[in-house]
Write a protein that holds these residues in place. Sequence first.
Motif, PDB file in Angstrom:
ATOM      1  N   ARG A  60       0.827  -1.208   0.000  1.00 19.81           N
ATOM      2  CA  ARG A  60       0.000   0.000   0.000  1.00 19.81           C
ATOM      3  C   ARG A  60       0.857   1.250   0.000  1.00 19.81           C
ATOM      4  NH1 ARG A  60      -3.203  -3.058   3.870  1.00 19.81           N
ATOM      5  NH2 ARG A  60      -1.964  -2.119   5.559  1.00 19.81           N
ATOM      6  N   ARG A  61       1.887   1.220   0.861  1.00 17.96           N
ATOM      7  CA  ARG A  61       2.760   2.386   0.984  1.00 17.96           C
ATOM      8  C   ARG A  61       4.191   1.950   1.242  1.00 17.96           C
ATOM      9  NH1 ARG A  61      -1.704   3.842   3.769  1.00 17.96           N
ATOM     10  NH2 ARG A  61      -0.836   2.946   5.671  1.00 17.96           N
ATOM     11  N   LEU A  62       5.100   2.708   0.686  1.00 13.62           N
ATOM     12  CA  LEU A  62       6.521   2.570   0.978  1.00 13.62           C
ATOM     13  C   LEU A  62       7.021   3.946   1.398  1.00 13.62           C
ATOM     14  CD1 LEU A  62       9.341   1.307   0.994  1.00 13.62           C
ATOM     15  CD2 LEU A  62       9.437   1.630  -1.488  1.00 13.62           C
ATOM     16  N   VAL A  82       9.938   1.879   5.464  1.00 12.60           N
ATOM     17  CA  VAL A  82       8.776   1.218   6.050  1.00 12.60           C
ATOM     18  C   VAL A  82       7.854   0.768   4.922  1.00 12.60           C
ATOM     19  CG1 VAL A  82       6.803   1.407   7.596  1.00 12.60           C
ATOM     20  CG2 VAL A  82       8.923   2.632   8.125  1.00 12.60           C
ATOM     21  N   LEU A  83       7.577  -0.533   4.874  1.00 18.64           N
ATOM     22  CA  LEU A  83       6.619  -1.110   3.936  1.00 18.64           C
ATOM     23  C   LEU A  83       5.333  -1.403   4.701  1.00 18.64           C
ATOM     24  CD1 LEU A  83       8.679  -3.697   1.850  1.00 18.64           C
ATOM     25  CD2 LEU A  83       7.292  -1.848   0.895  1.00 18.64           C
ATOM     26  N   ASP A  84       4.238  -0.796   4.273  1.00 20.49           N
ATOM     27  CA  ASP A  84       2.964  -1.017   4.941  1.00 20.49           C
ATOM     28  C   ASP A  84       2.039  -1.817   4.025  1.00 20.49           C
ATOM     29  OD1 ASP A  84       0.873  -0.548   6.962  1.00 20.49           O
ATOM     30  OD2 ASP A  84      -0.047   0.647   5.380  1.00 20.49           O
ATOM     31  N   GLY A  85       1.422  -2.845   4.590  1.00 26.69           N
ATOM     32  CA  GLY A  85       0.508  -3.673   3.812  1.00 26.69           C
ATOM     33  C   GLY A  85       1.182  -4.398   2.675  1.00 26.69           C
ATOM     34  N   GLY A 131      14.724  -0.908   8.875  1.00 28.80           N
ATOM     35  CA  GLY A 131      13.714  -1.275   7.897  1.00 28.80           C
ATOM     36  C   GLY A 131      12.571  -1.960   8.614  1.00 28.80           C
ATOM     37  N   ARG A 132      11.341  -1.641   8.209  1.00 31.62           N
ATOM     38  CA  ARG A 132      10.186  -2.219   8.885  1.00 31.62           C
ATOM     39  C   ARG A 132       9.140  -2.671   7.873  1.00 31.62           C
ATOM     40  NH1 ARG A 132       7.949   2.348  12.177  1.00 31.62           N
ATOM     41  NH2 ARG A 132       6.274   0.832  12.548  1.00 31.62           N
ATOM     42  N   ILE A 133       8.456  -3.743   8.226  1.00 35.18           N
ATOM     43  CA  ILE A 133       7.262  -4.192   7.517  1.00 35.18           C
ATOM     44  C   ILE A 133       6.129  -4.190   8.517  1.00 35.18           C
ATOM     45  CG2 ILE A 133       6.155  -6.096   6.301  1.00 35.18           C
ATOM     46  CD1 ILE A 133       8.890  -7.004   5.344  1.00 35.18           C
ATOM     47  N   THR A 134       5.023  -3.540   8.170  1.00 29.84           N
ATOM     48  CA  THR A 134       3.854  -3.526   9.045  1.00 29.84           C
ATOM     49  C   THR A 134       2.668  -4.135   8.306  1.00 29.84           C
ATOM     50  OG1 THR A 134       3.233  -1.287   8.330  1.00 29.84           O
ATOM     51  CG2 THR A 134       4.663  -1.468  10.253  1.00 29.84           C
TER      52      THR A 134
END
Length: 333
Positions: A60-62, A82-85, A131-134
């Motif tokens: 969805r978002r980077l 941050v990678l979201d979704g 770095g994060r993945i949510t």
Amino acid sequence: LLMMPSDRVAALVGRQIAAATGQEMTTGGVRATLWPEPGVTLTDVRVAGPGGGAPLLEARRLTVGVEAGALWGGDVRVRQVVLDGAVIRLVRRADGTVNWAKAEGPADAGSGGAGTAGAGTDVSGLVLPEGRITDGTVIYADEGAGTTWEAKALDVTLRLPGGGAPGTAAFAGSVNGTGLSGAAEVGDLAAALSGKVVPMVLRLTSGASKAEFTGRAGLAPSAATGRIEAVLVDPAGFAGVLGQSLPDLPPGLGRERAELSGDLTWTAERSLHLRGGRLVLDGTAFAGDADLTTAGERPKLTARLTAGALVLPETATGAGGGGGGGGAAAGPK
């Protein structure tokens, strides 16, 4: 916002992804941000899959956070990604090629070809403070083994300090329907992805079950050698985390609890070897060596084990037996 080099940051991310995977990144839009830190947000991110297959990555978002110096025309230094979704699809084909590695040879230039296991995944020199993945999903399919591993509701924190320091990761999520959390430390991520065996520590927790591996491992192709310590409460449930299934074990032979320790080796040919092992299935303890090979039509397990008193499951007597049978103990075998 006008001072933020949004296009430069987006192009930098695209180049890094192309260098690592050989695939192009597309986005639905790019906008600058100043809070909570300077950076850019890319929406509807997509990284193509090799050969026009399913996308390697969708999100969805980077969000990319950069050092403030980029506002004044300085170098773009990434502080956080941050990678979201995100949905990440990883495939190891039956011939050993993988969909996340950059292809070698003439097919490399934008061909989207299949990369050989461990070849072309170039993250050398990559430094990432955080770095994060949510709310992520990772799907791993091993076509050779016929297994699929899926993690959902995944939150991951990754740090790659560079300079020879080990990379670290912590994660929590639901894997194949079972809650799992863990942490890992990898001595040299670039070397591990290129097929080399590097120092690695991996800790996993699922409910009351815990497992820890300390040794050396490579990621592509997967290979490892080191010390394993595991205590599994509900072994069948933990096997589900690994995409495996266990037979309906009787009480006394690992139905409720299993403990494993010893020197473990996993090879690129998908064979597993245990030396100096200790296995406790409920109240029954075994010691010895075991080898599991998967070549051929069916897996083959060979074990050389010794045991003390065997705690055997209770069995019902036949007709006319006059009552239920109690547990029995046998001597060393």
